[in-house]
Design a protein around this motif. Structure first.
Motif, mmCIF file in Angstrom:
data_model
loop_
_atom_site.group_PDB
_atom_site.id
_atom_site.type_symbol
_atom_site.label_atom_id
_atom_site.label_comp_id
_atom_site.label_asym_id
_atom_site.label_seq_id
_atom_site.Cartn_x
_atom_site.Cartn_y
_atom_site.Cartn_z
ATOM 1 N N LEU A 1 43.082 20.777 64.983
ATOM 2 C CA LEU A 1 41.665 20.446 65.126
ATOM 3 C C LEU A 1 41.222 20.890 66.523
ATOM 4 O O LEU A 1 41.800 20.481 67.526
ATOM 5 N N VAL A 2 40.223 21.776 66.550
ATOM 6 C CA VAL A 2 39.735 22.328 67.815
ATOM 7 C C VAL A 2 38.320 21.811 68.029
ATOM 8 O O VAL A 2 37.406 22.098 67.237
ATOM 9 N N THR B 1 39.373 20.885 73.315
ATOM 10 C CA THR B 1 40.496 19.985 73.048
ATOM 11 C C THR B 1 41.126 20.367 71.713
ATOM 12 O O THR B 1 40.417 20.590 70.723
ATOM 13 N N VAL B 2 42.465 20.405 71.679
ATOM 14 C CA VAL B 2 43.181 20.817 70.472
ATOM 15 C C VAL B 2 44.244 19.762 70.160
ATOM 16 O O VAL B 2 44.961 19.316 71.060
ATOM 17 N N ARG B 3 44.313 19.371 68.853
ATOM 18 C CA ARG B 3 45.375 18.438 68.455
ATOM 19 C C ARG B 3 45.745 18.684 67.004
ATOM 20 O O ARG B 3 44.954 19.216 66.227
ATOM 21 N N LEU C 1 50.152 28.356 70.120
ATOM 22 C CA LEU C 1 48.923 28.396 69.325
ATOM 23 C C LEU C 1 47.915 27.380 69.858
ATOM 24 O O LEU C 1 46.706 27.672 69.928
ATOM 25 N N ARG C 2 48.413 26.192 70.236
ATOM 26 C CA ARG C 2 47.504 25.173 70.784
ATOM 27 C C ARG C 2 46.859 25.691 72.073
ATOM 28 O O ARG C 2 45.644 25.519 72.286
ATOM 29 N N ALA C 3 47.656 26.333 72.930
ATOM 30 C CA ALA C 3 47.098 26.864 74.172
ATOM 31 C C ALA C 3 46.089 27.968 73.883
ATOM 32 O O ALA C 3 45.059 28.092 74.562
ATOM 33 N N ASP D 1 41.028 27.931 74.239
ATOM 34 C CA ASP D 1 39.968 28.782 74.779
ATOM 35 C C ASP D 1 38.966 29.192 73.714
ATOM 36 O O ASP D 1 38.110 30.040 73.953
ATOM 37 N N CYS D 2 39.086 28.609 72.527
ATOM 38 C CA CYS D 2 38.241 29.039 71.413
ATOM 39 C C CYS D 2 37.212 27.978 71.021
ATOM 40 O O CYS D 2 36.603 28.079 69.947
ATOM 41 N N GLY D 3 37.015 26.955 71.856
ATOM 42 C CA GLY D 3 36.110 25.880 71.475
ATOM 43 C C GLY D 3 34.709 26.370 71.200
ATOM 44 O O GLY D 3 34.029 25.884 70.285
ATOM 45 N N ALA D 4 34.215 27.323 71.943
ATOM 46 C CA ALA D 4 32.835 27.786 71.801
ATOM 47 C C ALA D 4 32.702 28.948 70.829
ATOM 48 O O ALA D 4 31.582 29.413 70.578
ATOM 49 N N LEU D 5 33.802 29.443 70.287
ATOM 50 C CA LEU D 5 33.751 30.604 69.390
ATOM 51 C C LEU D 5 33.430 30.175 67.975
ATOM 52 O O LEU D 5 33.724 29.049 67.563
#
Length: 975
Positions: free
Chosen positions: A720-721, A726-728, A780-782, A786-790
């Motif tokens: 979940l991004v 934040t990624v979990r 993959l989490r890292a 950086d893809c939150g706004a994509l």
């Protein structure tokens, strides 16, 4: 012949001979003269007896010393007696007068002896001269030796014998004895003391003189070759006897003659042997394939066999020997292996003459007049004198044209095979092969492929003059070949039998079976030789290859036919392999495409994007699958999974998994129940060690967010991004399917805020290589942080780029499904859809939905750019594609009414042959009629540009779908 210079006999022998002939008149005259003077002196008072000296003087001039002595004694006696009449006897005056007469007598005898010695010397010299002339006059010395013996007897000897050493023994070649004044052959010359003495002298080399016989050795330069025997009867002979000296000189002359005769015989024999050897050598060298040429130390050609003459481009040896060797450049050009011209002074023979190292050289001989070429290894070997001085340089020309031809053919076949194995685009490959054939093997190469219905299509034509290609193709278009019309190519395709036309006459004779196009080509290009070979593979003739020569001077023979047949066979295998691979790839692509939807649907409340990259070869169908579909209760479902293994079995089970999920999920069952049904279906098929991992989710979304209920069966947990990065991980791990009857499966529900993204991946992403190491869950989490706004599409692209890279190859299939909670639209540039790439026919495909409005052309151009792998198109074609997609999307916005609340479909497919772009909108459609716009018209250029710049274009669905294609190789333009 009678000699004058022979050794003279002794005086007694002459006197005896004279007595036999009668009284000596001179002697009588001298005695009479003195007697008359004495009488006159006695009867006169005057003392005249001093005149008695005239008698001895007269005798001295004409007789021998003995007779002269007789006259002198007689005169002395008369002078003594003459003192009585004059009464002076015993007086001093008388004694003085007597002494004067005695002295005159002595001087007369001495003078007679001197005269006789001189006469003997002259006789001996004359006799030796005549003997020498006799010995050198004939080629055979033995008859001359017989003549010499007859010359000596009876002039100076009573017997003469000549014996020669021969084969270790002695052979008498001449034996002559005196019979009165004649010389006759000695009866029974063999054996006896004479033969024994001759053998002794011949063995020892020492002269033997005894009992009136002198045996003298015949001493030549090589040693004693025989013996000469001279004898006279009734008188002893001593070593200092003049006859012995004469015999020694005569023996020397005979030995010299014998030696000269031997040398002459040996010379003639040597010359004859040399002539025979020369003839034999000429016959041997004339029969060898290698050219042999000999040059003397000055560089002049002294020998050349016919092979050398032919290799040097001449007809006869006389042409070569009549011209300086340096003029060879007038009719022959020499080149090294790299095509550089070689000067005559750099040839091995010229270097050897200058005393420089002369290694062997491989050269290409080109005849200036005929253009005939030969590959020749030039070698040179030195023939030296005993002192090391160069005598001859032997130049050897080894014609290796056939070997070079075979090697060139083998290299060509190897290079051609490499080209044929390097691509499955058989038409482009055949064009490349045709370009290799010209000019290496031929001046023209044409490749024709049989088509269904009996037509024959030309796929490649290459000539040494590229400007003639269009002309030849125009001839073929006017007379398109086919099996029905006939012709040489059609007949070769029909029969599978090759044709060889080695000369213009053979081509002319084939005019009756050639079609109109073939005749026109032969006449227009002036072809001089041709080969037509079938392209046969696996018992089927797939086409024909034509090779021809024009004005280059080359002609084809049986060896060229063998090479062309092998090339045709390999080309046919490449064509057939491409066909088989295409069929297999089609099956594989069909199976592969069954693992993912053709395009993703629009899910309310969600922005859906997926990426699927197939790893491996076309036929290695993987087990990754994904799907998004609507259920009967109005909800939406998404599934992603991975079946173990590859190949057709894995693809079949993957299809089973996908369609089983679709079948059981339509009635609104919970995700865990759907996966249990899939597990039961898997177990019913008894698939041994095969298993499946899957993640099933139910989707509900609105403007306030979205809810996702999911269950996981052994699959990697989704991530979940959040919009803030934040990624979990979410969900509960479960048991893989197809292993146990009751797998552990847990349902979890997740709430998504607007712009939150739920990312599903297969293990191809987790186990993929990024920056040289496995990506893993942490990586993959890292990456996703950086893809939150994509948007969803860009997020999937970021993941694929990390794993696959620019043109890279993943070890396993990569499947990514991104669900983004849409909520209130964050902007007008949102994109969603499916991107397929990888091994599926080496294609890359995008099926996107773009929001309409003014930003749509820019978004479409960006999407196109992102879809093109590096190097897929050259810069000019990229520019063309971007311009055309922008024009068509602009038409959708302007004329199709695609506003910001509408969607525009953008489908991009990249194959090895072309780029295909398709744009779809929901507008009213139109009837495309591109025309050249007025220069002042601000619009109307879109479809006109498409028509002018695209290789192909078209429309469908009443104009709501427009497509265009741009060839990647740019070779063929068609409307």
């Amino acid at each position: 012949m009678q000699g004058r210079g022979q050794q003279a006999p002794m005086a007694g022998r002459r006197d005896a001979a004279a007595a036999r002939r009668g009284p000596d008149l001179v002697l009588v005259a001298a005695l009479v003269l003195d007697t008359v003077l004495a009488i006159v002196d006695a009867v006169t008072p005057v003392v005249l007896f001093n005149l008695l000296i005239f008698g001895p003087l007269v005798a001295a001039f004409r007789t021998g010393p003995r007779r002269t002595a007789y006259v002198a004694i007689y005169a002395l006696l008369l002078s003594i007696l003459e003192g009585i009449p004059h009464h002076i006897f015993g007086t001093p005056d008388h004694i003085v007068r007597v002494a004067a007469i005695a002295t005159t007598g002595v001087l007369s005898v001495w003078g007679s002896r001197l005269r006789e010695r001189n006469a003997r010397a002259e006789q001996r010299a004359a006799l030796l001269a005549r003997a020498t002339a006799l010995l050198v006059a004939g080629e055979d010395p033995e008859p001359a030796l017989v003549g010499v013996a007859r010359l000596v007897v009876p002039a100076v000897a009573d017997r003469c014998r000549v014996d020669l050493l021969e084969d270790g023994g002695l052979r008498c070649v001449a034996a002559v004895v005196a019979a009165g004044t004649q010389a006759v052959d000695e009866p029974a010359p063999e054996g006896g003391p004479a033969a024994h003495d001759a053998a002794t002298v011949a063995r020892t080399g020492e002269p033997l003189v005894r009992d009136g016989t002198a045996v003298l050795p015949l001493r030549a330069r090589t040693g004693v070759v025989g013996a000469l025997t001279l004898a006279r009867q009734g008188r002893q002979m001593t070593p200092d006897d003049p006859l012995v000296a004469f015999g020694a000189e005569l023996a020397g002359e005979c030995a010299v003659a014998l030696d000269n005769a031997r040398l002459d015989r040996e010379l003639r024999e040597s010359e004859e042997a040399l002539r025979r050897s020369s003839d034999q050598l000429g016959a041997i060298l004339g029969g060898v394939a290698d050219g042999v040429l000999a040059r003397d130390a000055s560089g002049a050609v002294v020998y050349a066999n016919q092979a050398a003459v032919a290799m040097l481009g001449l007809r006869a040896y006389g042409e070569l020997s009549a011209s300086p060797f340096e003029e060879i450049g007038d009719w022959l050009r020499l080149y090294d292996e790299h095509g550089r011209e070689v000067a005559l002074e750099d040839l091995p023979g010229a270097r050897l003459l200058r005393g420089e190292p002369a290694p062997d050289r491989l050269l290409r001989f080109e005849n200036v007049g005929s253009g005939l070429e030969r590959w020749v290894v030039v070698k040179v070997r030195a023939v030296r004198e005993a002192d090391g001085e160069l005598r001859l340089s032997i130049v050897i020309f080894e014609d290796v044209s056939e070997r070079r031809r075979r090697e060139a053919g083998e290299r060509f076949l190897a290079e051609g095979t490499k080209v044929l194995a390097g691509s499955l685009d058989y038409e482009q490959t055949l064009r490349t092969i045709s370009g290799l054939v010209v000019p290496q093997l031929a001046d023209l190469c044409s490749v024709d492929v049989a088509q269904p219905g009996g037509t024959i299509r030309n796929v490649a034509t290459t000539l040494t003059d590229p400007q003639l290609v269009d002309r030849v193709q125009a001839m073929r278009r006017r007379h398109a070949p086919s099996a029905r019309r006939g012709g040489v190519v059609a007949e070769v395709v029909r029969s599978g039998q090759a044709r060889l036309y080695p000369s213009p006459d053979a081509l002319a004779a084939a005019a009756t079976e050639a079609d109109a196009a073939e005749l026109e080509v032969v006449r227009a290009l002036g072809l001089s030789s041709a080969i037509v070979v079938p392209m046969t593979a696996r018992g089927r003739t797939l086409g024909a290859m034509t090779l021809a020569t024009d004005g280059s001077g080359r002609t084809f023979d049986a060896d060229d036919l063998v090479l062309a047949e092998e090339l045709g066979r390999r080309c046919a295998l490449a064509v057939d392999n491409a066909r088989l691979y295409g069929e297999r790839s089609h099956v594989a692509r069909t199976l592969q495409r069954s693992l993912v939807p053709a395009r993703l649907p629009h899910v309310p409340g969600f922005e859906v994007a997926a990426r699927f990259h197939a790893a491996g070869e076309d036929a290695e169908v993987g087990g990754d699958f994904l799907d998004v579909f609507e259920t009967h209760d109005g909800a939406w479902a998404a599934v992603i999974g991975d079946v173990s293994g590859k190949g057709a079995d894995a693809a079949a089970m993957t299809a089973l998994a996908r369609y089983t999920v679709r079948a059981v999920a339509v009635d609104g069952r919970r995700p865990s129940a759907v996966l249990r049904e899939l597990n039961d279906a898997w177990l019913r098929h008894e698939l041994d060690e095969r298993f499946c991992t899957a993640l099933f989710a139910r989707l509900r979304g609105d403007d306030d967010g979205a809810r996702v209920q999911l269950s996981i069966g052994g699959h990697p947990l989704p991530l979940l991004v959040h919009a803030d990065g934040t990624v979990r991980e979410v969900g509960t791990p479960g048991t893989a399917l197809g292993i146990a009857p009751r797998p552990r499966l847990v349902d979890r529900e997740i709430a998504l805020e607007p712009d939150d993204k739920l990312v599903f991946v297969t293990d191809g992403v987790i186990e993929g290589q990024a920056a040289g190491r496995m990506l893993g869950v942490d990586g993959l989490r890292a990456l996703l942080s950086d893809c939150g706004a994509l948007d969803a599409l860009a997020t999937g692209e970021r993941i694929e780029q990390a794993v696959v890279g620019d043109g890279g190859e993943a070890r396993d299939d990569v499947a990514v499904l991104v669900l983004r909670a849409a909520g209130v639209r964050a902007g007008t540039t949102a994109r969603e859809g499916l991107v397929r790439s990888g091994a599926m026919g080496r294609e890359r495909a995008l099926n996107l939905r773009l929001t309409g409005g003014a930003h749509a052309p820019a978004v479409a151009r960006a999407a196109l750019d992102s879809s093109l792998p590096p190097g897929a198109l050259d810069d000019a074609h990229v520019h063309t594609a971007r311009l055309l997609v922008s024009e068509i999307v602009t038409n959708s916005v302007r004329h199709g009414g695609a506003g910001e609340e509408d969607w525009i479909g953008l489908d991009v497919a990249i194959s090895p042959a072309a780029l295909r772009v398709e744009v779809t909108d929901n507008g009213p459609g139109f009837a495309p009629a591109p025309v050249r716009p007025d220069p002042d018209d601000p619009g109307g250029r879109g479809l006109f540009l498409v028509q002018q710049m695209a290789d192909r274009w078209g429309h469908a669905d009443a104009g709501t779908r427009v497509w265009f294609e741009v060839d990647r190789n740019g070779d063929e333009r068609s409307g």
